[in-house]
Design an enzyme around this catalytic site. Structure first.
Site, PDB file in Angstrom:
ATOM      1  N   ILE A   1      26.525 -19.033  10.559  1.00 23.12           N
ATOM      2  CA  ILE A   1      25.732 -20.269  10.728  1.00 23.12           C
ATOM      3  C   ILE A   1      25.461 -20.960   9.389  1.00 23.12           C
ATOM      4  O   ILE A   1      25.113 -22.138   9.354  1.00 23.12           O
ATOM      5  CB  ILE A   1      24.391 -20.046  11.488  1.00 23.12           C
TER       6      ILE A   1
ATOM      7  N   TYR B   1       6.692   6.378  10.492  1.00 24.41           N
ATOM      8  CA  TYR B   1       6.179   5.896   9.205  1.00 24.41           C
ATOM      9  C   TYR B   1       4.658   6.082   9.144  1.00 24.41           C
ATOM     10  O   TYR B   1       3.951   5.748  10.115  1.00 24.41           O
ATOM     11  CB  TYR B   1       6.472   4.398   9.019  1.00 24.41           C
TER      12      TYR B   1
ATOM     13  N   LYS C   1      11.713 -16.007   8.211  1.00 28.84           N
ATOM     14  CA  LYS C   1      11.571 -16.605   9.550  1.00 28.84           C
ATOM     15  C   LYS C   1      10.540 -17.739   9.511  1.00 28.84           C
ATOM     16  O   LYS C   1      10.720 -18.777  10.147  1.00 28.84           O
ATOM     17  CB  LYS C   1      11.151 -15.536  10.575  1.00 28.84           C
TER      18      LYS C   1
ATOM     19  N   TYR D   1      11.568 -10.454   5.490  1.00 23.25           N
ATOM     20  CA  TYR D   1      12.040 -10.897   6.803  1.00 23.25           C
ATOM     21  C   TYR D   1      11.107 -11.960   7.382  1.00 23.25           C
ATOM     22  O   TYR D   1      11.548 -13.061   7.738  1.00 23.25           O
ATOM     23  CB  TYR D   1      12.134  -9.705   7.772  1.00 23.25           C
TER      24      TYR D   1
ATOM     25  N   THR E   1       9.370 -15.427  15.539  1.00 28.96           N
ATOM     26  CA  THR E   1       8.740 -14.126  15.767  1.00 28.96           C
ATOM     27  C   THR E   1       7.238 -14.186  15.498  1.00 28.96           C
ATOM     28  O   THR E   1       6.787 -15.005  14.681  1.00 28.96           O
ATOM     29  CB  THR E   1       9.383 -13.075  14.833  1.00 28.96           C
ATOM     30  N   ASP E   2       6.509 -13.285  16.140  1.00 30.76           N
ATOM     31  CA  ASP E   2       5.062 -13.215  15.869  1.00 30.76           C
ATOM     32  C   ASP E   2       4.781 -12.729  14.444  1.00 30.76           C
ATOM     33  O   ASP E   2       3.667 -12.848  13.949  1.00 30.76           O
ATOM     34  CB  ASP E   2       4.351 -12.321  16.898  1.00 30.76           C
ATOM     35  N   GLU E   3       5.826 -12.168  13.785  1.00 33.85           N
ATOM     36  CA  GLU E   3       5.608 -11.624  12.437  1.00 33.85           C
ATOM     37  C   GLU E   3       5.278 -12.718  11.424  1.00 33.85           C
ATOM     38  O   GLU E   3       4.781 -12.426  10.338  1.00 33.85           O
ATOM     39  CB  GLU E   3       6.821 -10.786  11.995  1.00 33.85           C
TER      40      GLU E   3
HETATM   41  P1  NAD Z   1      19.961  -8.546  16.079  1.00 39.13           P
HETATM   42  O1  NAD Z   1      19.907  -8.102  14.657  1.00 39.13           O
HETATM   43  O2  NAD Z   1      20.180  -7.536  17.150  1.00 39.13           O
HETATM   44  O3  NAD Z   1      21.109  -9.640  16.251  1.00 39.13           O
HETATM   45  C1  NAD Z   1      21.312 -10.655  15.311  1.00 39.13           C
HETATM   46  C2  NAD Z   1      22.675 -11.297  15.586  1.00 39.13           C
HETATM   47  O4  NAD Z   1      22.848 -12.387  14.665  1.00 39.13           O
HETATM   48  C3  NAD Z   1      23.868 -10.350  15.366  1.00 39.13           C
HETATM   49  O5  NAD Z   1      24.788 -10.484  16.420  1.00 39.13           O
HETATM   50  C4  NAD Z   1      24.471 -10.831  14.054  1.00 39.13           C
HETATM   51  O6  NAD Z   1      25.872 -10.601  13.965  1.00 39.13           O
HETATM   52  C5  NAD Z   1      24.149 -12.308  14.110  1.00 39.13           C
HETATM   53  N1  NAD Z   1      24.119 -12.913  12.769  1.00 39.13           N
HETATM   54  C6  NAD Z   1      23.507 -12.451  11.650  1.00 39.13           C
HETATM   55  N2  NAD Z   1      23.731 -13.272  10.609  1.00 39.13           N
HETATM   56  C7  NAD Z   1      24.491 -14.302  11.084  1.00 39.13           C
HETATM   57  C8  NAD Z   1      25.029 -15.469  10.503  1.00 39.13           C
HETATM   58  N3  NAD Z   1      24.857 -15.760   9.201  1.00 39.13           N
HETATM   59  N4  NAD Z   1      25.750 -16.310  11.284  1.00 39.13           N
HETATM   60  C9  NAD Z   1      25.949 -16.029  12.598  1.00 39.13           C
HETATM   61  N5  NAD Z   1      25.483 -14.932  13.194  1.00 39.13           N
HETATM   62  C10 NAD Z   1      24.747 -14.077  12.452  1.00 39.13           C
HETATM   63  O7  NAD Z   1      18.609  -9.352  16.300  1.00 39.13           O
HETATM   64  P2  NAD Z   1      17.706  -9.503  17.627  1.00 39.13           P
HETATM   65  O8  NAD Z   1      16.729  -8.400  17.675  1.00 39.13           O
HETATM   66  O9  NAD Z   1      18.577  -9.790  18.784  1.00 39.13           O
HETATM   67  O10 NAD Z   1      16.897 -10.823  17.248  1.00 39.13           O
HETATM   68  C11 NAD Z   1      17.402 -12.107  17.595  1.00 39.13           C
HETATM   69  C12 NAD Z   1      16.407 -13.169  17.132  1.00 39.13           C
HETATM   70  O11 NAD Z   1      15.146 -12.943  17.741  1.00 39.13           O
HETATM   71  C13 NAD Z   1      16.165 -13.159  15.623  1.00 39.13           C
HETATM   72  O12 NAD Z   1      16.089 -14.494  15.192  1.00 39.13           O
HETATM   73  C14 NAD Z   1      14.830 -12.461  15.470  1.00 39.13           C
HETATM   74  O13 NAD Z   1      14.152 -12.919  14.333  1.00 39.13           O
HETATM   75  C15 NAD Z   1      14.128 -12.886  16.746  1.00 39.13           C
HETATM   76  N6  NAD Z   1      13.106 -11.946  17.266  1.00 39.13           N
HETATM   77  C16 NAD Z   1      13.418 -10.629  17.457  1.00 39.13           C
HETATM   78  C17 NAD Z   1      12.452  -9.781  18.001  1.00 39.13           C
HETATM   79  C18 NAD Z   1      12.758  -8.328  18.264  1.00 39.13           C
HETATM   80  O14 NAD Z   1      11.858  -7.571  18.652  1.00 39.13           O
HETATM   81  N7  NAD Z   1      13.984  -7.877  18.119  1.00 39.13           N
HETATM   82  C19 NAD Z   1      11.185 -10.274  18.327  1.00 39.13           C
HETATM   83  C20 NAD Z   1      10.904 -11.637  18.115  1.00 39.13           C
HETATM   84  C21 NAD Z   1      11.885 -12.471  17.587  1.00 39.13           C
HETATM   85  P1  TYD Z   2      10.760  -1.978  14.160  1.00 39.35           P
HETATM   86  O1  TYD Z   2      11.436  -1.595  15.429  1.00 39.35           O
HETATM   87  O2  TYD Z   2      11.525  -1.934  12.882  1.00 39.35           O
HETATM   88  O3  TYD Z   2      10.143  -3.431  14.411  1.00 39.35           O
HETATM   89  P2  TYD Z   2       9.094  -4.306  13.488  1.00 39.35           P
HETATM   90  O4  TYD Z   2       8.935  -3.678  12.178  1.00 39.35           O
HETATM   91  O5  TYD Z   2       9.798  -5.625  13.383  1.00 39.35           O
HETATM   92  O6  TYD Z   2       7.838  -4.371  14.276  1.00 39.35           O
HETATM   93  O7  TYD Z   2       9.498  -1.039  13.976  1.00 39.35           O
HETATM   94  C1  TYD Z   2       8.456  -0.990  14.932  1.00 39.35           C
HETATM   95  C2  TYD Z   2       7.351  -0.124  14.367  1.00 39.35           C
HETATM   96  O8  TYD Z   2       7.831   1.226  14.258  1.00 39.35           O
HETATM   97  C3  TYD Z   2       6.914  -0.522  12.954  1.00 39.35           C
HETATM   98  O9  TYD Z   2       5.508  -0.337  12.840  1.00 39.35           O
HETATM   99  C4  TYD Z   2       7.635   0.475  12.062  1.00 39.35           C
HETATM  100  C5  TYD Z   2       7.732   1.711  12.919  1.00 39.35           C
HETATM  101  N1  TYD Z   2       8.935   2.568  12.682  1.00 39.35           N
HETATM  102  C6  TYD Z   2       8.771   3.947  12.423  1.00 39.35           C
HETATM  103  O10 TYD Z   2       7.648   4.476  12.395  1.00 39.35           O
HETATM  104  N2  TYD Z   2       9.904   4.696  12.216  1.00 39.35           N
HETATM  105  C7  TYD Z   2      11.148   4.165  12.230  1.00 39.35           C
HETATM  106  O11 TYD Z   2      12.148   4.902  11.991  1.00 39.35           O
HETATM  107  C8  TYD Z   2      11.302   2.768  12.514  1.00 39.35           C
HETATM  108  C9  TYD Z   2      12.655   2.113  12.551  1.00 39.35           C
HETATM  109  C10 TYD Z   2      10.159   2.011  12.733  1.00 39.35           C
END
Ligand code: NAD
Ligand code: TYD
Length: 339
Positions: free
Chosen positions: A60, A210, A157, A153, A125-127
């Site tokens: 992207i 952690y 975002k 991160y 994200t809520d982060e």
């Molecule tokens: P993920 O890491 O599983 O997937 C990310 C995808 O983006 C991958 O397929 C990767 O190949 C692609 N990607 C990375 N860099 C790229 C680039 N430069 N160009 C094109 N594609 C690229 O992530 P996810 O958990 O599916 O999260 C998706 C979105 O949702 C993210 O924007 C994340 O910030 C947001 N989000 C995630 C969570 C969660 O709990 N996982 C919660 C809230 C918001």
């Molecule tokens: P994660 O799935 O990395 O999501 P986020 O940090 O974006 O919330 O982690 C969720 C929670 O779990 C976070 O408080 C960190 C903790 N964690 C561990 O305790 N051990 C682990 O190996 C991982 C990956 C996360």
């Protein structure tokens, strides 16, 4: 309706593609994904031959390639999931988070501005709100909570969100933003808490918690996140932010214990390891705005969602086995080796 879904080979993006093709038979979807370590074409195998679906291996942040794609495809809607998404990796190496999450978002916004768009949706994200103290269970993130980020991160975002607001205000672009809590469900990369603990427990490996495991996350089943974005695309108001969450706060240690219990593994596998730097204590979303404005409510209770998720990982050992047996091993050693 022609929709570009970026990051669709990742966890939430792929679930969103399945959701949209199922719910909207007339839509055409183009998945734009760079296929980083987190992107997996195997995940998209079920839709690869669907005539309504196309895949483009594109970064992207590659302006030339993105403009060429927009010129050719003329999308009506863009939903941007593409991101570097793992906090621990952002602590190790922030640069790629800025390149993809900030500069990549800017390229997409510019493409939408130049070629025209009906809607650009930013998956945030809520982060971006930082964290809440553990001793104030009365506090929740609303859309008015100030942005106050902790990790590279979340900072990247939040920067992308600010750019979206700027492009809406300055150029009048039709932009919406959603900020969701932690997702869980099928196809989540095993570096994240829930799949990592499932994979390790199944291999009788240590479960690295952690700190003391007291940090709280607000978990939402991925399909509920997808249905919320679908609704925002249909009925959401341009220029607005929608928080997405289902009031399901849990301490990390309780999640890990629950996984041990479900898999009949001993809690003696749990190992307390050095805490994450800058570790956010508690996330908790107030979802009342999306509920009152759009009528959205989550459908999957945590007890059911986690059961389905664990079963999915049991049924799809090849999917995640291919990942944990590959270059992921280097990452695991780097991150957890001497922790
Ligand atoms: P993920 O890491 O599983 O997937 C990310 C995808 O983006 C991958 O397929 C990767 O190949 C692609 N990607 C990375 N860099 C790229 C680039 N430069 N160009 C094109 N594609 C690229 O992530 P996810 O958990 O599916 O999260 C998706 C979105 O949702 C993210 O924007 C994340 O910030 C947001 N989000 C995630 C969570 C969660 O709990 N996982 C919660 C809230 C918001
Ligand atoms: P994660 O799935 O990395 O999501 P986020 O940090 O974006 O919330 O982690 C969720 C929670 O779990 C976070 O408080 C960190 C903790 N964690 C561990 O305790 N051990 C682990 O190996 C991982 C990956 C996360």
């Amino acid at each position: 309706m022609k929709m570009i879904v970026t990051g669709g080979a990742g966890f939430i993006g792929s679930n969103f593609i399945f959701h949209m093709l199922d719910k909207h038979p007339s839509y055409e979807l183009i998945c734009v994904d760079k296929l980083t370590y987190a992107g997996n074409l195997e995940t998209l195998a079920p839709v690869m031959d669907d005539p309504r679906f196309k895949f483009s291996k594109t970064d992207i942040a590659d302006r030339k390639a993105i403009y060429a794609l927009f010129e050719e495809e003329k999308p009506d809607v863009v939903v941007n999931f593409a991101a570097e998404s793992h906090v621990d990796r952002s602590i190790e190496n922030p640069s790629v988070f800025l390149e993809t999450n900030v500069m990549g978002t800017q390229v997409l916004l510019d493409a939408c501005r130049i070629f025209g768009i009906q809607r650009y949706h930013q998956v945030s994200t809520d982060e971006v709100y930082g964290d809440l103290p553990l001793d104030r269970p009365d506090l929740f993130f609303t859309e008015q909570t100030p942005i106050h980020t902790s990790s590279p991160y979340s900072a990247s975002k939040a920067s992308a969100d600010l750019l979206c607001n700027a492009y809406h205000r300055t150029y009048g672009m039709p932009i919406t933003i959603s900020r969701c809590s932690n997702n869980y469900g099928p196809y989540q990369f095993p570096e994240k808490l829930i799949p990592l603990m499932i994979a390790n427990a199944l291999a009788d490996k240590n479960l690295p918690v952690y700190g003391q495991g007291l940090n709280v996350r607000d978990w939402l089943y991925v399909e509920d996140h997808c249905s919320a974005i679908d609704l925002i695309l249909e009925k959401g108001k341009e220029g607005l932010v929608y928080n997405i969450g289902g009031h399901n706060e849990m301490r990390n240690i309780d999640i890990v214990r629950l996984i041990c219990d479900a898999l009949h593994k001993p809690e003696s596998l749990i190992t307390y390891v050095t805490d994450r730097k800058g570790h956010d204590m508690r996330y908790a979303i107030d979802p009342s705005f999306i509920h009152s404005e759009l009528g959205w409510l989550p459908e999957t209770k945590f007890a059911d969602g986690i059961k389905k998720t664990i079963q999915w990982y049991l049924d799809n050992t090849t999917w995640w086995g291919n990942i944990v047996n590959g270059e992921y091993q280097d990452y695991y050693e780097r991150m957890y080796g001497n922790r």
